[in-house]
Design a protein around this motif. Sequence first.
Motif, PDB file in Angstrom:
ATOM      1  N   PHE A 128       0.825  -1.223   0.000  1.00 39.80           N
ATOM      2  CA  PHE A 128      -0.016  -0.081   0.063  1.00 39.80           C
ATOM      3  C   PHE A 128       0.916   1.238   0.019  1.00 39.80           C
ATOM      4  O   PHE A 128       0.574   2.215  -0.909  1.00 39.80           O
ATOM      5  N   SER A 129       1.901   1.298   0.804  1.00 35.93           N
ATOM      6  CA  SER A 129       2.744   2.603   1.034  1.00 35.93           C
ATOM      7  C   SER A 129       3.250   2.812  -0.488  1.00 35.93           C
ATOM      8  O   SER A 129       3.541   4.055  -0.655  1.00 35.93           O
ATOM      9  N   CYS A 130       4.017   1.961  -0.912  1.00 39.76           N
ATOM     10  CA  CYS A 130       4.993   2.044  -2.001  1.00 39.76           C
ATOM     11  C   CYS A 130       3.771   2.606  -3.123  1.00 39.76           C
ATOM     12  O   CYS A 130       4.298   3.529  -3.927  1.00 39.76           O
ATOM     13  N   ASN A 131       2.778   1.818  -3.330  1.00 41.26           N
ATOM     14  CA  ASN A 131       1.791   2.158  -4.473  1.00 41.26           C
ATOM     15  C   ASN A 131       1.376   3.555  -4.247  1.00 41.26           C
ATOM     16  O   ASN A 131       1.152   4.293  -5.195  1.00 41.26           O
ATOM     17  N   ALA A 132       1.045   3.906  -3.041  1.00 36.68           N
ATOM     18  CA  ALA A 132       0.669   5.360  -2.719  1.00 36.68           C
ATOM     19  C   ALA A 132       1.704   6.393  -2.905  1.00 36.68           C
ATOM     20  O   ALA A 132       1.178   7.436  -3.499  1.00 36.68           O
ATOM     21  N   ALA A 133       2.893   6.048  -2.564  1.00 38.48           N
ATOM     22  CA  ALA A 133       3.798   6.916  -2.718  1.00 38.48           C
ATOM     23  C   ALA A 133       4.238   7.127  -4.416  1.00 38.48           C
ATOM     24  O   ALA A 133       4.225   8.383  -4.949  1.00 38.48           O
ATOM     25  N   LEU A 134       4.147   6.149  -5.179  1.00 41.87           N
ATOM     26  CA  LEU A 134       4.180   6.474  -6.557  1.00 41.87           C
ATOM     27  C   LEU A 134       3.003   7.294  -6.950  1.00 41.87           C
ATOM     28  O   LEU A 134       3.220   8.355  -7.926  1.00 41.87           O
ATOM     29  N   GLY A 135       1.920   7.217  -6.679  1.00 43.55           N
ATOM     30  CA  GLY A 135       0.702   8.202  -7.063  1.00 43.55           C
ATOM     31  C   GLY A 135       1.123   9.623  -6.577  1.00 43.55           C
ATOM     32  O   GLY A 135       0.666  10.439  -7.350  1.00 43.55           O
ATOM     33  N   GLN A 136       1.567   9.629  -5.253  1.00 47.78           N
ATOM     34  CA  GLN A 136       1.916  11.126  -4.688  1.00 47.78           C
ATOM     35  C   GLN A 136       2.971  11.723  -5.755  1.00 47.78           C
ATOM     36  O   GLN A 136       2.950  12.792  -5.829  1.00 47.78           O
ATOM     37  N   PHE A 137       3.946  11.067  -6.315  1.00 47.39           N
ATOM     38  CA  PHE A 137       4.710  11.483  -6.937  1.00 47.39           C
ATOM     39  C   PHE A 137       4.522  11.554  -8.526  1.00 47.39           C
ATOM     40  O   PHE A 137       5.243  11.716  -9.468  1.00 47.39           O
ATOM     41  N   LYS A 138       3.154  11.369  -8.523  1.00 49.32           N
ATOM     42  CA  LYS A 138       2.481  11.478 -10.124  1.00 49.32           C
ATOM     43  C   LYS A 138       3.183  10.599 -11.032  1.00 49.32           C
ATOM     44  O   LYS A 138       3.107  11.165 -12.177  1.00 49.32           O
ATOM     45  N   ASP A 139       3.870   9.237 -10.745  1.00 50.57           N
ATOM     46  CA  ASP A 139       4.464   8.670 -11.543  1.00 50.57           C
ATOM     47  C   ASP A 139       5.482   9.096 -12.238  1.00 50.57           C
ATOM     48  O   ASP A 139       5.720   8.801 -13.765  1.00 50.57           O
ATOM     49  N   ARG A 140       6.360  10.194 -11.913  1.00 49.33           N
ATOM     50  CA  ARG A 140       7.408  10.987 -12.451  1.00 49.33           C
ATOM     51  C   ARG A 140       8.590  10.597 -12.115  1.00 49.33           C
ATOM     52  O   ARG A 140       8.862  10.694 -10.885  1.00 49.33           O
ATOM     53  N   PRO A 141       9.411  10.008 -13.059  1.00 52.63           N
ATOM     54  CA  PRO A 141      10.842   9.311 -12.618  1.00 52.63           C
ATOM     55  C   PRO A 141      11.795  10.506 -12.169  1.00 52.63           C
ATOM     56  O   PRO A 141      12.361  10.363 -11.314  1.00 52.63           O
ATOM     57  N   ASP A 142      11.601  11.756 -12.862  1.00 50.35           N
ATOM     58  CA  ASP A 142      12.342  12.866 -12.435  1.00 50.35           C
ATOM     59  C   ASP A 142      12.212  13.272 -11.171  1.00 50.35           C
ATOM     60  O   ASP A 142      13.222  13.495 -10.321  1.00 50.35           O
ATOM     61  N   VAL A 143      10.891  13.379 -10.638  1.00 55.47           N
ATOM     62  CA  VAL A 143      10.634  13.488  -9.208  1.00 55.47           C
ATOM     63  C   VAL A 143      11.145  12.807  -8.333  1.00 55.47           C
ATOM     64  O   VAL A 143      11.612  13.096  -7.179  1.00 55.47           O
ATOM     65  N   LEU A 144      10.946  11.448  -8.600  1.00 54.46           N
ATOM     66  CA  LEU A 144      11.544  10.366  -7.449  1.00 54.46           C
ATOM     67  C   LEU A 144      13.033  10.546  -7.488  1.00 54.46           C
ATOM     68  O   LEU A 144      13.483  10.237  -6.391  1.00 54.46           O
ATOM     69  N   ARG A 145      13.657  10.693  -9.042  1.00 53.17           N
ATOM     70  CA  ARG A 145      15.307  10.955  -8.647  1.00 53.17           C
ATOM     71  C   ARG A 145      15.581  12.102  -7.521  1.00 53.17           C
ATOM     72  O   ARG A 145      16.562  11.842  -6.751  1.00 53.17           O
ATOM     73  N   ARG A 146      14.890  13.209  -7.892  1.00 51.41           N
ATOM     74  CA  ARG A 146      15.072  14.189  -6.906  1.00 51.41           C
ATOM     75  C   ARG A 146      15.079  13.792  -5.442  1.00 51.41           C
ATOM     76  O   ARG A 146      15.574  14.263  -4.527  1.00 51.41           O
TER      77      ARG A 146
END
Length: 170
Positions: A128-146
């Motif tokens: 649940f947590s990881c799925n929600a986190a990806l959704g919060q970051f709008k599925d954007r890899p550049d935001v996840l890298r930052r």
Amino acid sequence: MRDGLQAYCRECSAEYYRQRQAAKGRTVREKIPVPRGSKRCPQCEEVKPHDQWEQNKSSSDGWASYCRSCRAERNRESYFRRKYGLTEAERDALRAETKGLCPICLAAPAVHVDHDHETGKVRGVLCFSCNAALGQFKDRPDVLRRAAEYLEGKVWKPILEAPGVYRLPS
């Protein structure tokens, strides 16, 4: 008949009906006696008391067609088929690929289907947590890298070039 009664008893009429249906290649479901205050579920084929059923005012007996547990199972199957195009077996296969663990955090059980919001394609099963986190970051890899670099202590501070226009340092 004129007196309001049938010519044959219920059992004989039922047997005659079964024979006519058999001649047409159809089968007739056997009637199973159910005690008062109970109902038989057609999916699990168990006789359960009314407290294990949902009420349904539109049905003839006032109760749902399936018991609560079977109804929940049918709704779950229907949801995954409708939303993701997945059957229970396909979802279980996705979970088996990761040994039942979330492939991101490797700690929690993988039970939530993750999909690409642009294409609708299923990527896998996460906790649940990881799925929600990806959704919060709008599925954007550049935001996840930052975000990962921020956690590692490399803070990116944007430079203001004009009102409302920021440039990230390269």
